[in-house]
Structure formats: structure tokens, C-alpha cells
Design a protein around this motif. Structure first.
Motif, PDB file in Angstrom:
ATOM      1  N   PHE A  12       0.834  -1.207   0.000  1.00 28.08           N
ATOM      2  CA  PHE A  12       0.000   0.000   0.000  1.00 28.08           C
ATOM      3  C   PHE A  12       0.871   1.260   0.000  1.00 28.08           C
ATOM      4  O   PHE A  12       0.662   2.178  -0.802  1.00 28.08           O
ATOM      5  CB  PHE A  12      -0.912  -0.013   1.220  1.00 28.08           C
ATOM      6  CG  PHE A  12      -1.767   1.205   1.382  1.00 28.08           C
ATOM      7  CD1 PHE A  12      -2.890   1.391   0.589  1.00 28.08           C
ATOM      8  CD2 PHE A  12      -1.449   2.174   2.319  1.00 28.08           C
ATOM      9  CE1 PHE A  12      -3.683   2.522   0.741  1.00 28.08           C
ATOM     10  CE2 PHE A  12      -2.234   3.311   2.476  1.00 28.08           C
ATOM     11  CZ  PHE A  12      -3.357   3.480   1.679  1.00 28.08           C
ATOM     12  N   TYR A  28      -1.320   3.837 -12.316  1.00 31.59           N
ATOM     13  CA  TYR A  28      -1.558   2.534 -11.684  1.00 31.59           C
ATOM     14  C   TYR A  28      -0.376   1.596 -11.955  1.00 31.59           C
ATOM     15  O   TYR A  28       0.090   0.899 -11.041  1.00 31.59           O
ATOM     16  CB  TYR A  28      -2.853   1.915 -12.195  1.00 31.59           C
ATOM     17  CG  TYR A  28      -3.134   0.533 -11.635  1.00 31.59           C
ATOM     18  CD1 TYR A  28      -3.800   0.391 -10.419  1.00 31.59           C
ATOM     19  CD2 TYR A  28      -2.720  -0.611 -12.306  1.00 31.59           C
ATOM     20  CE1 TYR A  28      -4.046  -0.875  -9.889  1.00 31.59           C
ATOM     21  CE2 TYR A  28      -2.957  -1.871 -11.785  1.00 31.59           C
ATOM     22  CZ  TYR A  28      -3.621  -1.999 -10.583  1.00 31.59           C
ATOM     23  OH  TYR A  28      -3.844  -3.252 -10.056  1.00 31.59           O
ATOM     24  N   ASP A  72      -4.211 -10.085  -4.441  1.00 29.93           N
ATOM     25  CA  ASP A  72      -4.297  -9.072  -3.388  1.00 29.93           C
ATOM     26  C   ASP A  72      -3.469  -7.828  -3.706  1.00 29.93           C
ATOM     27  O   ASP A  72      -3.880  -6.704  -3.413  1.00 29.93           O
ATOM     28  CB  ASP A  72      -3.822  -9.650  -2.049  1.00 29.93           C
ATOM     29  CG  ASP A  72      -4.731 -10.749  -1.530  1.00 29.93           C
ATOM     30  OD1 ASP A  72      -5.737 -11.054  -2.202  1.00 29.93           O
ATOM     31  OD2 ASP A  72      -4.430 -11.310  -0.462  1.00 29.93           O
ATOM     32  N   ALA A  78      -5.187  -5.576  -6.071  1.00 29.00           N
ATOM     33  CA  ALA A  78      -6.284  -4.884  -5.385  1.00 29.00           C
ATOM     34  C   ALA A  78      -5.760  -3.777  -4.475  1.00 29.00           C
ATOM     35  O   ALA A  78      -6.321  -2.666  -4.443  1.00 29.00           O
ATOM     36  CB  ALA A  78      -7.101  -5.888  -4.571  1.00 29.00           C
ATOM     37  N   VAL A  79      -4.679  -4.042  -3.752  1.00 29.87           N
ATOM     38  CA  VAL A  79      -4.104  -3.033  -2.864  1.00 29.87           C
ATOM     39  C   VAL A  79      -3.609  -1.837  -3.673  1.00 29.87           C
ATOM     40  O   VAL A  79      -3.778  -0.678  -3.259  1.00 29.87           O
ATOM     41  CB  VAL A  79      -2.963  -3.638  -2.028  1.00 29.87           C
ATOM     42  CG1 VAL A  79      -2.145  -2.549  -1.344  1.00 29.87           C
ATOM     43  CG2 VAL A  79      -3.522  -4.592  -0.988  1.00 29.87           C
ATOM     44  N   THR A  80      -3.028  -2.103  -4.838  1.00 28.83           N
ATOM     45  CA  THR A  80      -2.595  -0.993  -5.698  1.00 28.83           C
ATOM     46  C   THR A  80      -3.796  -0.181  -6.161  1.00 28.83           C
ATOM     47  O   THR A  80      -3.736   1.055  -6.238  1.00 28.83           O
ATOM     48  CB  THR A  80      -1.812  -1.521  -6.907  1.00 28.83           C
ATOM     49  OG1 THR A  80      -0.683  -2.270  -6.453  1.00 28.83           O
ATOM     50  CG2 THR A  80      -1.328  -0.375  -7.779  1.00 28.83           C
ATOM     51  N   ILE A 138      -6.573   0.201  -4.463  1.00 25.97           N
ATOM     52  CA  ILE A 138      -6.981   0.998  -3.295  1.00 25.97           C
ATOM     53  C   ILE A 138      -6.061   2.205  -3.140  1.00 25.97           C
ATOM     54  O   ILE A 138      -6.514   3.325  -2.864  1.00 25.97           O
ATOM     55  CB  ILE A 138      -6.956   0.121  -2.028  1.00 25.97           C
ATOM     56  CG1 ILE A 138      -8.032  -0.962  -2.117  1.00 25.97           C
ATOM     57  CG2 ILE A 138      -7.161   0.977  -0.773  1.00 25.97           C
ATOM     58  CD1 ILE A 138      -7.947  -2.011  -1.022  1.00 25.97           C
ATOM     59  N   SER A 139      -4.765   1.984  -3.328  1.00 23.50           N
ATOM     60  CA  SER A 139      -3.806   3.086  -3.245  1.00 23.50           C
ATOM     61  C   SER A 139      -4.123   4.155  -4.289  1.00 23.50           C
ATOM     62  O   SER A 139      -4.058   5.362  -4.008  1.00 23.50           O
ATOM     63  CB  SER A 139      -2.380   2.566  -3.457  1.00 23.50           C
ATOM     64  OG  SER A 139      -2.046   1.599  -2.494  1.00 23.50           O
ATOM     65  N   SER A 193      -7.049   4.818  -5.555  1.00 23.58           N
ATOM     66  CA  SER A 193      -8.252   5.523  -5.115  1.00 23.58           C
ATOM     67  C   SER A 193      -7.936   6.545  -4.028  1.00 23.58           C
ATOM     68  O   SER A 193      -8.493   7.648  -4.011  1.00 23.58           O
ATOM     69  CB  SER A 193      -9.283   4.514  -4.589  1.00 23.58           C
ATOM     70  OG  SER A 193      -9.642   3.588  -5.599  1.00 23.58           O
ATOM     71  N   VAL A 194      -7.029   6.177  -3.124  1.00 20.11           N
ATOM     72  CA  VAL A 194      -6.643   7.100  -2.047  1.00 20.11           C
ATOM     73  C   VAL A 194      -5.959   8.332  -2.623  1.00 20.11           C
ATOM     74  O   VAL A 194      -6.246   9.471  -2.213  1.00 20.11           O
ATOM     75  CB  VAL A 194      -5.715   6.388  -1.045  1.00 20.11           C
ATOM     76  CG1 VAL A 194      -5.088   7.388  -0.073  1.00 20.11           C
ATOM     77  CG2 VAL A 194      -6.492   5.332  -0.268  1.00 20.11           C
TER      78      VAL A 194
END
Length: 204
Positions: A12, A33, A62, A65-67, A69-70, A72-73
Motif C-alpha cells: 500500500f 496505476y 491481493d 487490489a491493494v494498488t 486501493i492506493s 483511489s486514495v
């Protein structure tokens, strides 16, 4: 579970550092991304190839997916993350520390000696940042005067020292992460750096 949590936190943080730099270079969403993904996966990929074991991200989605989420943040908090250099340095330092722990522990888990584990901790921690900087056309941070790879090295040594005194895996991992993070943050705070190479005045 401890190692998994460390790995996800590291992914993350590393992905955010990569996406944040890509945003500063005005990459589109897909490009940003990819930079974040390479930052999160690069060091561990090289480690697994060198150790001749299955590459970690081929067995789980995973990390992708974590990337995401990162990503999106960074989009949601673009002003706070993109415009403040200290935010990048914080996430970069956290990713560095977490990945160093992962590299050391995964190497020890397959029975290799501590000195190899320390080297793999350095590679896991620093190589993703090298690929990130190459993708955004920057001189890799590891090759500059900043204390970067050296922080990984000292963190790995701390892991080995605690292990030599009978510490369990959690204690060793915490020591490694704390030392890596502390050295990196203090180096940034006080401007510590390694001596730089200078050519002789006569050109030789």
C-alpha cells in the motif's frame, strides 16, 4: 498473518509513493496505476527470481487490489498527497521498512543464511523504487547521496542481531522495520548522506 499484514502495508505504502510521483509527472490513471504496481511488486519479484522460488504475486491478486486501493486514495486525497513532498517521503519510508522485513523473512524461511537474507531484504526494499524512478524518468533514489539502501542494510543487520540473541520472528521483524524506518527518516530530517564519488581534477 503477521507477515501478510506487513506485506500489505508495504504494498500500500509503496504503491502510493509510485502513484503520487506519476501524478506529479501528469501520467494518466492507467499509467499511474502501472507505476504504483511496479513500485509495489518490483523488489519482491527480483528477490523471488534470484531465490528461484515462485514469484509471490502470481499466487494472489491481493497486490493488484491493494494498488487499486492506493490509486483511489491518491485520487481522493490528491491535494494532500500530491502537493506535499513530506507525504511522499513518509509513504516511501514505510514501504522501504516493510519490504525489508519481508525480504529477510522469506529468505530465512527457505533455509538460506542470514547474510543472504540481509541482501535480499535490501533488494526487496529498494529495487521497486529503482523501477519507479526509471519509469518516471528520474535518477533512481538508491544511486543518489541519500541514505536509502543503507537503511535497508542496517535494518537487515538489526534483524540478524535480534535473532542471534534469541528473538522470535515478530521481535526480529519489528526491530528490522524500526531501524530501517528510523534511519531513513533521520537521514531525511538531518540531511545525512554517504560520501559522493568525484572524478580527479586531472580527468584520470
Amino acid at each position: 498473518m503477521f507477515l501478510y499484514i506487513v506485506e500489505m502495508v508495504g504494498a500500500f505504502a509503496a504503491a502510493i509513493s509510485g502513484i503520487r510521483l506519476a501524478s506529479m509527472k501528469r501520467f494518466d490513471w492507467f499509467g499511474a496505476y502501472i507505476v504504483g504496481l511496479v513500485t509495489a511488486l518490483g523488489g519482491g519479484t527480483l528477490r523471488d527470481v534470484l531465490l528461484d522460488i515462485p514469484v509471490f504475486w502470481t499466487r494472489s491478486w491481493d497486490y493488484f487490489a491493494v494498488t487499486g486501493i492506493s490509486m483511489s486514495v491518491v485520487i481522493a486525497f490528491q491535494k494532500q498527497l500530491v502537493r506535499r513532498l513530506n507525504m511522499l517521503l513518509v509513504f516511501d519510508a514505510v514501504g522501504l521498512a516493510m519490504f525489508t522485513v519481508i525480504g529477510v523473512e522469506k529468505t530465512l524461511a527457505i533455509g538460506l543464511p542470514v547474510w543472504v537474507a540481509i541482501a535480499m531484504g535490501l533488494i526487496t526494499g529498494a529495487f521497486g523504487g529503482v523501477l519507479r524512478d526509471i519509469l518516471i524518468n528520474e535518477e533512481p533514489l538508491i544511486f543518489r547521496k541519500d541514505i536509502y539502501a543503507m537503511a535497508c542494510l542496517l535494518g537487515g543487520v538489526a534483524y540478524g542481531a535480534v535473532m542471534a540473541f534469541g528473538g522470535n520472528a515478530v521481535a526480529c521483524g519489528v526491530a528490522c522495520a524500526v531501524v530501517t524506518l528510523t534511519v531513513r527518516v533521520l537521514a531525511l530530517r538531518f540531511g545525512w548522506h554517504l560520501p559522493m564519488m568525484h572524478p580527479d581534477d586531472d580527468g584520470e
